[in-house]
Write a protein that holds these residues in place. Structure first.
Motif, PDB file in Angstrom:
ATOM      1  N   VAL B 160      35.529  46.532  51.816  1.00 46.58           N
ATOM      2  CA  VAL B 160      35.404  46.060  50.441  1.00 46.58           C
ATOM      3  C   VAL B 160      36.593  45.194  50.014  1.00 46.58           C
ATOM      4  O   VAL B 160      36.762  44.885  48.839  1.00 46.58           O
ATOM      5  CB  VAL B 160      35.242  47.225  49.432  1.00 46.58           C
ATOM      6  CG1 VAL B 160      33.983  48.003  49.724  1.00 46.58           C
ATOM      7  CG2 VAL B 160      36.458  48.145  49.453  1.00 46.58           C
ATOM      8  N   LEU B 162      40.003  45.740  50.345  1.00 48.11           N
ATOM      9  CA  LEU B 162      41.250  46.335  49.868  1.00 48.11           C
ATOM     10  C   LEU B 162      42.161  46.569  51.064  1.00 48.11           C
ATOM     11  O   LEU B 162      41.683  46.802  52.172  1.00 48.11           O
ATOM     12  CB  LEU B 162      40.972  47.674  49.180  1.00 48.11           C
ATOM     13  CG  LEU B 162      40.336  47.619  47.797  1.00 48.11           C
ATOM     14  CD1 LEU B 162      39.926  49.009  47.347  1.00 48.11           C
ATOM     15  CD2 LEU B 162      41.282  47.015  46.778  1.00 48.11           C
ATOM     16  N   GLN B 178      39.834  45.867  41.451  1.00 48.59           N
ATOM     17  CA  GLN B 178      40.134  46.676  42.644  1.00 48.59           C
ATOM     18  C   GLN B 178      39.540  48.072  42.520  1.00 48.59           C
ATOM     19  O   GLN B 178      39.048  48.633  43.487  1.00 48.59           O
ATOM     20  CB  GLN B 178      41.647  46.758  42.836  1.00 48.59           C
ATOM     21  CG  GLN B 178      42.246  45.455  43.306  1.00 48.59           C
ATOM     22  CD  GLN B 178      43.751  45.504  43.325  1.00 48.59           C
ATOM     23  OE1 GLN B 178      44.381  46.063  42.427  1.00 48.59           O
ATOM     24  NE2 GLN B 178      44.350  44.918  44.349  1.00 48.59           N
ATOM     25  N   GLN B 180      36.857  48.811  40.954  1.00 44.89           N
ATOM     26  CA  GLN B 180      35.429  48.714  41.193  1.00 44.89           C
ATOM     27  C   GLN B 180      35.165  48.647  42.702  1.00 44.89           C
ATOM     28  O   GLN B 180      34.190  49.182  43.192  1.00 44.89           O
ATOM     29  CB  GLN B 180      34.855  47.494  40.454  1.00 44.89           C
ATOM     30  CG  GLN B 180      33.374  47.537  40.198  1.00 44.89           C
ATOM     31  CD  GLN B 180      32.906  48.773  39.433  1.00 44.89           C
ATOM     32  OE1 GLN B 180      33.107  49.900  39.848  1.00 44.89           O
ATOM     33  NE2 GLN B 180      32.281  48.561  38.307  1.00 44.89           N
ATOM     34  N   ARG B 181      36.089  48.024  43.430  1.00 46.11           N
ATOM     35  CA  ARG B 181      35.956  48.009  44.892  1.00 46.11           C
ATOM     36  C   ARG B 181      36.069  49.421  45.460  1.00 46.11           C
ATOM     37  O   ARG B 181      35.367  49.778  46.407  1.00 46.11           O
ATOM     38  CB  ARG B 181      37.033  47.114  45.522  1.00 46.11           C
ATOM     39  CG  ARG B 181      36.777  45.632  45.308  1.00 46.11           C
ATOM     40  CD  ARG B 181      37.955  44.811  45.793  1.00 46.11           C
ATOM     41  NE  ARG B 181      37.876  43.460  45.271  1.00 46.11           N
ATOM     42  CZ  ARG B 181      37.358  42.437  45.947  1.00 46.11           C
ATOM     43  NH1 ARG B 181      36.914  42.605  47.168  1.00 46.11           N
ATOM     44  NH2 ARG B 181      37.299  41.238  45.406  1.00 46.11           N
ATOM     45  N   GLN B 211      34.346  37.738  41.978  1.00 47.32           N
ATOM     46  CA  GLN B 211      34.770  38.339  43.256  1.00 47.32           C
ATOM     47  C   GLN B 211      33.892  39.540  43.608  1.00 47.32           C
ATOM     48  O   GLN B 211      33.474  39.700  44.759  1.00 47.32           O
ATOM     49  CB  GLN B 211      36.224  38.819  43.162  1.00 47.32           C
ATOM     50  CG  GLN B 211      37.252  37.719  42.951  1.00 47.32           C
ATOM     51  CD  GLN B 211      38.639  38.283  42.677  1.00 47.32           C
ATOM     52  OE1 GLN B 211      38.872  39.487  42.736  1.00 47.32           O
ATOM     53  NE2 GLN B 211      39.587  37.407  42.373  1.00 47.32           N
ATOM     54  N   VAL B 212      33.609  40.389  42.617  1.00 43.07           N
ATOM     55  CA  VAL B 212      32.840  41.605  42.891  1.00 43.07           C
ATOM     56  C   VAL B 212      31.366  41.271  43.171  1.00 43.07           C
ATOM     57  O   VAL B 212      30.743  41.859  44.054  1.00 43.07           O
ATOM     58  CB  VAL B 212      33.000  42.619  41.735  1.00 43.07           C
ATOM     59  CG1 VAL B 212      32.112  43.834  41.953  1.00 43.07           C
ATOM     60  CG2 VAL B 212      34.455  43.064  41.629  1.00 43.07           C
ATOM     61  N   LEU B 215      31.234  40.138  46.638  1.00 40.40           N
ATOM     62  CA  LEU B 215      31.376  41.274  47.544  1.00 40.40           C
ATOM     63  C   LEU B 215      30.039  41.992  47.710  1.00 40.40           C
ATOM     64  O   LEU B 215      29.624  42.298  48.828  1.00 40.40           O
ATOM     65  CB  LEU B 215      32.441  42.239  47.010  1.00 40.40           C
ATOM     66  CG  LEU B 215      32.561  43.568  47.765  1.00 40.40           C
ATOM     67  CD1 LEU B 215      33.077  43.342  49.177  1.00 40.40           C
ATOM     68  CD2 LEU B 215      33.468  44.541  47.025  1.00 40.40           C
TER      69      LEU B 215
END
Lengths: 344, 341
Positions: B160, B162, B178, B180-181, B211-212, B215
């Motif tokens: 994800v 990180l 982050q 949410q990741r 970004q999310v 992802l």
């Protein structure tokens, strides 16, 4: 703008080199850095930015509502040419706040007192600022509720805030803000807590009232679409600074600052199909220790050496546009701007 | 449910596999809210979800949009079997899961996960990332102790985006995006096929939101995930979904392929909803026809008879006030519940 009407002052509101800091345990957070803008009669300025960009703090500073640990550490805020800061300024600010200068906040749930009927709350404003009697205030309250599109005002003034929906409450707050016929309305994310169809109602109401009452509006929002719909001019904030400003019609289709470009590209749009969004890498900087040079350089695809060392000044680029970037209007390689490719 | 035809499918969908991963038929969820009447013998219910049917195919994203109180979140929860179901059936991978319980339900939950809206409220601030992401592995007996999950958690974090050394930190050390990741990594820990994403990007700033969203799309491509993507933001839903269902006051009023629904909305509510979304281009925005709806979503305790939208509908007729319209095909692959289109 011409100054022929009132020679004593040029702009309704002038913010000049405003600096606001918050004194936290971790150090001084530079929430607003060297921010300057003006608003003229009947004009709508949109202040756009993400969380922590300083847009709300700027509006609170204009209203004189910065409280410790926050402090205005520099610059000036002038209303009709007179400063709102300093010793004499504070009294002047109190005399115009809520009257000539009104505000609508984001959350209609917490901005009303749950213990009083809404009629009492709107009437209070009129009696305090305009010195109206109870019955005068009542008549005016009914007019105002009618103005913001609340049906059956004579019955509804006896109801309490919890009996209204979010959209209705936001209408109440707009009615309250307009009670004293302000010349500037500061709207801080006025539709963020509302559903899309209710947002459309409120935006329509704002536009209609603005036309009818010729009130100037400072709209603070993170939603580019809302700003595009309502504002004449926009100013984009990042890490406490204005990085770009200009007429909305120019800035949206042709942004000059890489951050504005990035925002456009990150925003999914209803009218386009984008295979992948182009986000902005990284996260906004820590305001206690902002990076040297341009605050956007750690995330900027166009950054060069110069950007790491020196903060670019907000420079005029013609047509009322200003951009604070050493490489303004440079397109990132391989990236289309968010707008422009949409027509047709 | 004769109104739902699965026969005419686009070639793209056929490639995804003909059998839907999830079939929802006549789903109804009611919440008791008290009693009325002199003797208190009339029970009151919030009709949160009423007779909702749709299916989701393997590898696709179904966007579920609607305003506050439309029942979109409750629909997602009901599919995950987190709220009692009053009527209807849910079929997942060919098995009726409407009434499974005990070990079977636990087993089922390995395959269906949830990503929450608020990355600040959904992560326990006293738990390290290792515990947050590794907990499902312990609960479901994949590993016996959290220590054994360490390598797997590092893998998940990298998946994800990180840093692997995040395992020993606490949620407060991370930004909203982050976090949410982390929530997504936790949802992926048990390698589910199906994920309900309930407003996963609504609390995030624009640049982080992109970004999310990216992802989630990349993970779908890599892992072949199927999403139910619940959101109120139509622009985001258009971007991420293959098909879209629009809910209003507990009912699905329209369902179709993404581009079809945006270019050719059939239900007056969908039309109004789309026209209400501002577009960040002032020149274009000025030329758009905006249709502003009066009034608000009806009270879910006592929904209006007939079409639930008739109280706000600009074209409602007498029939709309008495007879509820069925969800029926208006064009190939395009269902809408309206008498007048």
């Amino acid at each position: 703008m011409s100054g022929e009407v009132t020679p004593a002052w040029k702009h309704l509101l002038e913010v000049e080199h405003l600096e606001v800091r918050f004194f936290t345990r971790r150090g001084e957070a530079q929430a607003v850095r060297d921010v300057s803008f003006t608003i003229d009669r009947g004009e709508t300025l949109g202040l756009v930015g993400e969380s922590g960009s300083g847009k709300s703090v700027t509006s609170l500073a204009v209203l004189g509502l910065i409280q410790l640990p926050g402090k205005i550490t520099g610059g000036d805020v002038r209303w009709k040419g007179r400063s709102l800061l300093g010793q004499g300024g504070e009294r002047y600010a109190r005399s115009i706040r809520g009257k000539e200068l009104a505000v609508v906040f984001q959350d209609p749930m917490t901005s009303l007192n749950p213990l009083f009927p809404i009629g009492t709350q709107i009437g209070e404003v009129l009696r305090y600022h305009m010195g109206m009697s109870k019955s005068q205030a009542r008549t005016r309250t009914l007019e105002l509720l009618d103005l913001v599109g609340i049906s059956n005002p004579a019955q509804r003034i006896h109801q309490y805030p919890h009996e209204f929906s979010g959209g209705m409450r936001q209408r109440m707050l707009i009615a309250m803000a307009l009670a004293c016929e302000p010349e500037l309305l500061i709207a801080d994310e006025p539709t963020t807590a509302l559903d899309v169809t209710i947002q459309a109602q409120i935006l329509e109401l704002l536009a209609e009232l603005q036309e009818r009452l010729e009130v100037a509006v400072l709209l603070i929002s993170h939603d580019l679409g809302v700003v595009a719909q309502v504002c004449h001019r926009i100013a984009v904030m990042y890490a406490g600074k204005i990085v770009e400003s200009g007429p909305a019609e120019e800035v949206f289709p042709r942004p000059g600052h890489p951050y504005t470009m990035g925002l456009m590209r990150s925003t999914p749009r209803l009218d386009l199909i984008q295979a992948r969004l182009v986000g902005i890498d990284g996260a906004p900087p820590d305001l206690v220790r902002p990076p040297a040079g341009c605050p956007f350089h750690p995330r900027c695809p166009l950054a060069v050496e110069e950007c790491l060392e020196e903060m670019p000044p907000l420079e005029a680029h013609g047509g009322g546009r200003e951009v604070a970037c050493w490489r303004a209007f440079t397109e990132a390689v391989g990236a289309e701007p968010g707008a422009g490719s949409t027509r047709g | 449910m004769p109104s739902l035809k699965l026969s005419e499918r686009s070639p793209e969908r056929d490639r995804r596999g003909a059998e839907p991963l999830l079939i929802v038929r006549g789903l109804t969820v009611r919440f008791p809210v008290g009693r009325a009447g002199f003797w208190g013998n009339r029970r009151l219910f919030v009709h949160a979800v009423d007779d909702v049917s749709f299916e989701i195919f393997r590898g696709e994203t179904l966007g579920l949009v609607g305003e506050t109180g439309s029942g979109k979140t409750t629909t997602g929860r009901a599919i995950l079997r987190r709220v009692p179901i009053a009527a209807g059936t849910i079929t997942f991978k060919g098995n009726d899961i409407t009434h499974v319980d005990g070990d079977n339900l636990r087993h089922l939950r390995r395959d269906m996960q949830l990503v929450f809206q608020d990355p600040y409220a959904s992560l326990n601030p006293r738990m390290k990332v290792l515990d947050l992401v590794g907990e499902p592995l312990v609960v479901h007996g994949v590993v016996r102790r959290i220590r054994e999950a360490r390598d797997r958690v590092r893998e998940l974090l990298e998946l994800v985006g990180l840093p692997a050394d995040a395992v020993d930190r606490y949620p407060h050390a991370f930004s909203g995006g982050q976090r949410q990741r982390i929530g997504i990594a936790r949802a992926l820990a048990l390698e589910p096929d199906f994920i309900v994403c309930d407003e996963p990007v609504s609390a995030l700033d624009v640049s982080i939101r992109a970004q999310v969203v990216n992802l989630l799309q990349n993970l779908q491509d890599r892992l072949g995930l199927t999403y139910l993507f619940i959101a109120h933001d139509l622009s985001v839903v258009r971007h991420i979904s293959h098909r879209i269902a629009v809910m209003y006051a507990g009912k699905v009023v329209e369902i179709a392929d993404r581009d079809e629904i945006y270019e050719n909305p059939k239900h007056p509510y969908t039309q109004a909803l789309l026209s209400a979304v501002p577009i960040p281009d002032p020149a274009l925005q000025r030329t758009r026809r905006r249709q502003i709806l009066r009034g608000e979503i009806p009270n879910p305790v006592d929904p209006p008879p007939g079409c639930r939208f008739h109280t706000r509908c600009p074209i409602a007729e007498d029939r709309c006030r008495t007879d509820p319209p069925p969800l029926e095909p208006k064009r190939p692959e395009h269902l809408a519940a309206c008498w007048l289109t």
